[in-house]
Scaffold this active site. Structure first.
Site, mmCIF file in Angstrom:
data_model
loop_
_atom_site.group_PDB
_atom_site.id
_atom_site.type_symbol
_atom_site.label_atom_id
_atom_site.label_comp_id
_atom_site.label_asym_id
_atom_site.label_seq_id
_atom_site.Cartn_x
_atom_site.Cartn_y
_atom_site.Cartn_z
ATOM 1 N N GLU A 17 35.927 44.678 41.204
ATOM 2 C CA GLU A 17 34.492 45.118 40.816
ATOM 3 C C GLU A 17 33.935 44.578 39.882
ATOM 4 O O GLU A 17 32.480 44.633 39.662
ATOM 5 C CB GLU A 17 34.541 46.592 40.662
ATOM 6 C CG GLU A 17 34.848 47.570 41.884
ATOM 7 C CD GLU A 17 35.254 48.872 41.853
ATOM 8 O OE1 GLU A 17 35.013 49.226 40.459
ATOM 9 O OE2 GLU A 17 34.879 49.596 42.732
ATOM 10 N N GLU A 42 58.383 47.480 43.290
ATOM 11 C CA GLU A 42 58.370 47.842 41.822
ATOM 12 C C GLU A 42 59.760 47.828 41.166
ATOM 13 O O GLU A 42 59.504 47.876 39.751
ATOM 14 C CB GLU A 42 57.698 49.180 41.983
ATOM 15 C CG GLU A 42 58.539 50.362 42.225
ATOM 16 C CD GLU A 42 57.926 51.680 41.758
ATOM 17 O OE1 GLU A 42 58.653 52.454 41.179
ATOM 18 O OE2 GLU A 42 56.875 52.048 42.358
#
Length: 272
Positions: free
Chosen positions: A80, A111
């Protein structure tokens, strides 16, 4: 296994027996705990952002690394920044364990690789003006810890956001930010309060940084990208309010110059 606040039992039980109204109210009561937890961390956030801004003014970049919800929130915040503030896509970079495919669908065991976080950063040729923020509610995600550790060893500025205390991630980072929001409403579901805290802290970091870098004028995002009609209309309003000209003139200036800042500055130069 060490005690973990984010894995502790919820304060609420027998959730399946409660009405919709009760569930919504109880979730809301838990969410109220997020803002005080962040407020306690503002001094830490301030010190980190001051260091971050110094580096970014010299051309440094900001990397977010995370897994699951934490990784997705980092990617969202990073994505953004270009349309909001008009900077390049390589200024704030969000990395998620398992790659971009993991944004939509979990990648098993991604992960758990302690080396992969730094490997992912290496793809961008990092230097000592860059900054890495590790995001992990648990504070024990190997992908994130390994990435932050190696970044620090290589001279990068490091911070982290976690919702547990005394974590390996906080130990690895120079600037640990630890909003302790307590057990989740649904036990262990850190997409809830912990995720909300992460999102708010990320907003604080990038928005404050972009303002410090001159990407906001007054209270307006004058460098935003004109990627849709709504933003063109917003930019037009900014220009007509600033220059006291009509809407048609303002829109023409905006489309001619491609940004609110350039339109206003160019118009003022012609009138000076």
């Amino acid at each position: 296994m060490t005690n973990s606040i984010t894995e502790s039992d919820s304060f609420h039980n027998n959730l399946e027996t409660k009405s919709v109204s009760e569930l919504l109210q109880l979730i809301h009561e838990e969410d109220k705990k997020v803002l005080p937890a962040i407020e306690k961390e503002i001094p830490k956030i301030k010190e980190f952002v001051k260091e971050l801004v110094m580096r970014m003014k010299q051309g440094g970049r900001l990397f977010y690394i995370g897994a699951g919800t934490s990784g997705r929130l980092g990617v969202v915040d990073a994505s953004e920044i270009p349309p909001t503030f008009g900077v390049g896509h390589g200024v704030v970079i969000g990395l998620i364990a398992g790659g971009d495919g993991a944004i939509r669908k979990a990648v098993e065991h991604a992960e758990d690789d302690e080396d992969q976080g730094w490997k992912d950063i290496l793809n961008y040729n990092p230097n000592n003006l860059d900054t890495v923020v590790g995001i992990a509610a648990s504070g024990r995600t190997p992908y994130v810890i390994g990435g932050v550790k190696k970044a620090r060893e290589n001279g990068l500025l490091t911070g982290c956001i976690t919702s547990n205390i005394n974590t390996k991630l906080a130990e690895a980072a120079e600037y640990p930010i630890e909003p302790i929001v307590g057990p989740e409403f649904v036990t262990g579901s850190t997409r809830m309060k912990s995720g909300t805290a992460q999102k708010l802290v990320l907003n604080m970091i990038t928005t404050t940084t972009m303002i410090q870098l001159g990407r906001v004028r007054g209270n307006k995002m004058v460098d935003m990208q004109l990627t849709n009609q709504k933003l063109i209309e917003r930019g037009t309003r900014m220009i007509l309010n600033e220059l006291q000209i009509n809407s048609e003139q303002a829109k023409s200036l905006l489309l001619l110059h491609g940004s609110v800042r350039e339109a206003i500055d160019s118009y003022k130069k012609t009138k000076s």
